[in-house]
Scaffold this motif. Structure first.
Motif, mmCIF file in Angstrom:
data_model
loop_
_atom_site.group_PDB
_atom_site.id
_atom_site.type_symbol
_atom_site.label_atom_id
_atom_site.label_comp_id
_atom_site.label_asym_id
_atom_site.label_seq_id
_atom_site.Cartn_x
_atom_site.Cartn_y
_atom_site.Cartn_z
ATOM 1 N N SER A 41 11.789 -10.568 -6.490
ATOM 2 C CA SER A 41 11.501 -9.443 -7.384
ATOM 3 C C SER A 41 11.199 -8.185 -6.578
ATOM 4 C CB SER A 41 10.287 -9.769 -8.262
ATOM 5 O OG SER A 41 9.110 -9.800 -7.463
ATOM 6 N N PRO A 42 11.381 -7.016 -7.195
ATOM 7 C CA PRO A 42 11.007 -5.766 -6.508
ATOM 8 C C PRO A 42 9.547 -5.766 -6.064
ATOM 9 C CG PRO A 42 12.330 -5.272 -8.436
ATOM 10 C CD PRO A 42 12.020 -6.755 -8.481
ATOM 11 N N GLU A 43 8.662 -6.325 -6.877
ATOM 12 C CA GLU A 43 7.243 -6.360 -6.528
ATOM 13 C C GLU A 43 6.997 -7.220 -5.286
ATOM 14 O OE1 GLU A 43 8.103 -5.248 -10.478
ATOM 15 O OE2 GLU A 43 8.417 -7.254 -9.665
ATOM 16 N N LYS A 44 7.618 -8.392 -5.247
ATOM 17 C CA LYS A 44 7.446 -9.293 -4.107
ATOM 18 C C LYS A 44 8.050 -8.669 -2.844
ATOM 19 C CE LYS A 44 6.076 -13.048 -4.534
ATOM 20 N NZ LYS A 44 4.726 -13.628 -4.472
ATOM 21 N N LEU A 45 9.187 -8.013 -3.002
ATOM 22 C CA LEU A 45 9.824 -7.364 -1.849
ATOM 23 C C LEU A 45 8.990 -6.204 -1.322
ATOM 24 C CD1 LEU A 45 13.515 -7.530 -3.030
ATOM 25 C CD2 LEU A 45 12.566 -8.608 -0.974
ATOM 26 N N ARG A 46 8.398 -5.420 -2.216
ATOM 27 C CA ARG A 46 7.539 -4.311 -1.774
ATOM 28 C C ARG A 46 6.326 -4.845 -1.012
ATOM 29 N NH1 ARG A 46 9.605 -1.656 -6.130
ATOM 30 N NH2 ARG A 46 8.151 -2.463 -7.652
ATOM 31 N N GLU A 47 5.792 -5.955 -1.475
ATOM 32 C CA GLU A 47 4.670 -6.575 -0.779
ATOM 33 C C GLU A 47 5.108 -7.099 0.594
ATOM 34 O OE1 GLU A 47 1.584 -10.333 -1.340
ATOM 35 O OE2 GLU A 47 2.936 -9.814 -2.977
ATOM 36 N N HIS A 48 6.239 -7.775 0.625
ATOM 37 C CA HIS A 48 6.728 -8.374 1.862
ATOM 38 C C HIS A 48 7.109 -7.308 2.896
ATOM 39 C CE1 HIS A 48 8.394 -11.442 4.421
ATOM 40 N NE2 HIS A 48 9.568 -10.843 4.427
ATOM 41 N N TYR A 49 7.713 -6.242 2.428
ATOM 42 C CA TYR A 49 8.160 -5.166 3.320
ATOM 43 C C TYR A 49 7.240 -3.953 3.252
ATOM 44 C CZ TYR A 49 12.506 -7.732 4.059
ATOM 45 O OH TYR A 49 13.438 -8.676 4.411
ATOM 46 N N ALA A 50 5.956 -4.169 3.002
ATOM 47 C CA ALA A 50 4.990 -3.067 2.876
ATOM 48 C C ALA A 50 4.988 -2.171 4.110
ATOM 49 C CB ALA A 50 3.591 -3.623 2.620
ATOM 50 N N HIS A 51 5.244 -2.733 5.267
ATOM 51 C CA HIS A 51 5.226 -1.955 6.516
ATOM 52 C C HIS A 51 6.356 -0.929 6.591
ATOM 53 C CE1 HIS A 51 7.848 -5.391 7.215
ATOM 54 N NE2 HIS A 51 8.390 -4.744 8.239
ATOM 55 N N VAL A 52 7.395 -1.050 5.732
ATOM 56 C CA VAL A 52 8.485 -0.066 5.716
ATOM 57 C C VAL A 52 8.780 0.457 4.304
ATOM 58 C CG1 VAL A 52 9.603 -0.913 7.812
ATOM 59 C CG2 VAL A 52 10.275 -1.853 5.587
ATOM 60 N N ALA A 53 7.968 0.078 3.329
ATOM 61 C CA ALA A 53 8.236 0.444 1.931
ATOM 62 C C ALA A 53 8.240 1.948 1.691
ATOM 63 C CB ALA A 53 7.250 -0.244 0.992
ATOM 64 N N SER A 54 7.578 2.717 2.532
ATOM 65 C CA SER A 54 7.549 4.176 2.355
ATOM 66 C C SER A 54 8.691 4.877 3.102
ATOM 67 C CB SER A 54 6.217 4.731 2.838
ATOM 68 O OG SER A 54 6.074 4.503 4.229
ATOM 69 N N LYS A 55 9.473 4.129 3.834
ATOM 70 C CA LYS A 55 10.572 4.713 4.623
ATOM 71 C C LYS A 55 11.775 5.019 3.732
ATOM 72 C CE LYS A 55 8.525 3.915 8.631
ATOM 73 N NZ LYS A 55 7.986 4.940 9.445
ATOM 74 N N PRO A 56 12.568 6.022 4.101
ATOM 75 C CA PRO A 56 13.715 6.405 3.268
ATOM 76 C C PRO A 56 14.779 5.306 3.133
ATOM 77 C CG PRO A 56 13.571 7.796 5.247
ATOM 78 C CD PRO A 56 12.380 6.903 5.247
ATOM 79 N N PHE A 57 14.831 4.378 4.076
ATOM 80 C CA PHE A 57 15.839 3.312 4.012
ATOM 81 C C PHE A 57 15.385 2.104 3.191
ATOM 82 C CE2 PHE A 57 13.432 2.814 7.980
ATOM 83 C CZ PHE A 57 12.950 1.516 7.850
ATOM 84 N N TYR A 58 14.123 2.088 2.741
ATOM 85 C CA TYR A 58 13.613 0.926 2.009
ATOM 86 C C TYR A 58 14.422 0.582 0.757
ATOM 87 C CZ TYR A 58 11.069 -2.342 -0.721
ATOM 88 O OH TYR A 58 10.772 -3.443 -1.472
ATOM 89 N N PRO A 59 14.840 1.548 -0.068
ATOM 90 C CA PRO A 59 15.615 1.164 -1.263
ATOM 91 C C PRO A 59 16.860 0.333 -0.928
ATOM 92 C CG PRO A 59 14.885 3.424 -1.471
ATOM 93 C CD PRO A 59 14.550 2.987 -0.056
ATOM 94 N N GLU A 60 17.466 0.601 0.215
ATOM 95 C CA GLU A 60 18.634 -0.190 0.630
ATOM 96 C C GLU A 60 18.226 -1.637 0.934
ATOM 97 O OE1 GLU A 60 22.173 -0.105 3.986
ATOM 98 O OE2 GLU A 60 20.706 1.507 3.966
ATOM 99 N N ILE A 61 17.076 -1.817 1.583
ATOM 100 C CA ILE A 61 16.565 -3.165 1.864
ATOM 101 C C ILE A 61 16.310 -3.900 0.560
ATOM 102 C CG2 ILE A 61 14.601 -4.481 2.767
ATOM 103 C CD1 ILE A 61 14.314 -2.320 4.931
ATOM 104 N N GLU A 62 15.616 -3.241 -0.367
ATOM 105 C CA GLU A 62 15.298 -3.881 -1.641
ATOM 106 C C GLU A 62 16.568 -4.247 -2.408
ATOM 107 O OE1 GLU A 62 13.303 -2.548 -5.766
ATOM 108 O OE2 GLU A 62 11.982 -2.310 -4.014
ATOM 109 N N ALA A 63 17.538 -3.354 -2.446
ATOM 110 C CA ALA A 63 18.789 -3.638 -3.151
ATOM 111 C C ALA A 63 19.503 -4.837 -2.521
ATOM 112 C CB ALA A 63 19.692 -2.410 -3.145
ATOM 113 N N PHE A 64 19.556 -4.871 -1.208
ATOM 114 C CA PHE A 64 20.213 -5.979 -0.515
ATOM 115 C C PHE A 64 19.477 -7.293 -0.748
ATOM 116 C CE2 PHE A 64 20.310 -8.493 3.512
ATOM 117 C CZ PHE A 64 21.584 -9.019 3.342
#
Length: 139
Positions: A41-64
Motif C-alpha cells: 500500500s502507499p502507506e506501507k511504502l511511505r513508512e518503508h521508504y521514509a528516508h527518501v519519501a520527501s525526495k522528488p524521485f519518491y513517487p516513481e519508487i512508490e509507483a514501481f
C-alpha cells in the motif's frame, strides 16, 4: 542466528526470476522463516521508504513498488544481513558484477530485483513492519 528481510520486487516478479533468486538464497544456506505475497500500500511504502519519501524521485519508487504484488520473505542464517547484501551486489544493477543477483537479473538502480535490509537494526524494523510475530517461524 540472524534474520533479515527481503522483498522480491516487481521486476523480479514480472521477469519470473523468483525461483532463480530463491534458489541462490537456499544454495547459500539460508533458511526461510517467513514468506508471503501481497500488494504494498502507499502507506506501507511511505513508512518503508521514509528516508527518501520527501525526495522528488519518491513517487516513481512508490509507483514501481505498488505496480504488482511482491513476495516478502524472512531469511535466517549466520551473518545473514551482510551475506545477502554480498549475494545481491550493489544497489545499482548496472554496477553489479556478473554472478551477483543484481548483476545477472537487474537492469538499473530501481529495477534491481530484490530489496534487502542493510543492517541488523533495519532487518528487525523491517521484519516487524511486514510480518506479524506469528508469521515468523523457528525452524
Amino acid at each position: 542466528m540472524q534474520r533479515t528481510f527481503v522483498i522480491f520486487k516487481p521486476d523480479c516478479m514480472e521477469q519470473r526470476h523468483v525461483g532463480n533468486v530463491l534458489n541462490r538464497f537456499e544454495q547459500a544456506g539460508f533458511t526461510i522463516v517467513g514468506c508471503k505475497m501481497g500488494k504494498l500500500s502507499p502507506e506501507k511504502l511511505r513508512e518503508h521508504y521514509a528516508h527518501v519519501a520527501s525526495k522528488p524521485f519518491y513517487p516513481e519508487i512508490e509507483a514501481f513498488m505498488s505496480s504488482r504484488p511482491v513476495i516478502m520473505m524472512a531469511l535466517q542464517g549466520e551473518n545473514i544481513v551482510q551475506k545477502v547484501r554480498d549475494l545481491l551486489g550493489p544497489t545499482d544493477s548496472r554496477k553489479a558484477a556478473k554472478g551477483t543477483i543484481r548483476g545477472d537479473f537487474g537492469t538499473e538502480m530501481m529495477k534491481n530485483v530484490v530489496h534487502a535490509s542493510d543492517s541488523d537494526e533495519n532487518a528487525k524494523l523491517e521484519l516487524a513492519r511486514f510480518f506479524k510475530a506469528e508469521e515468523l517461524f523457528n525452524v
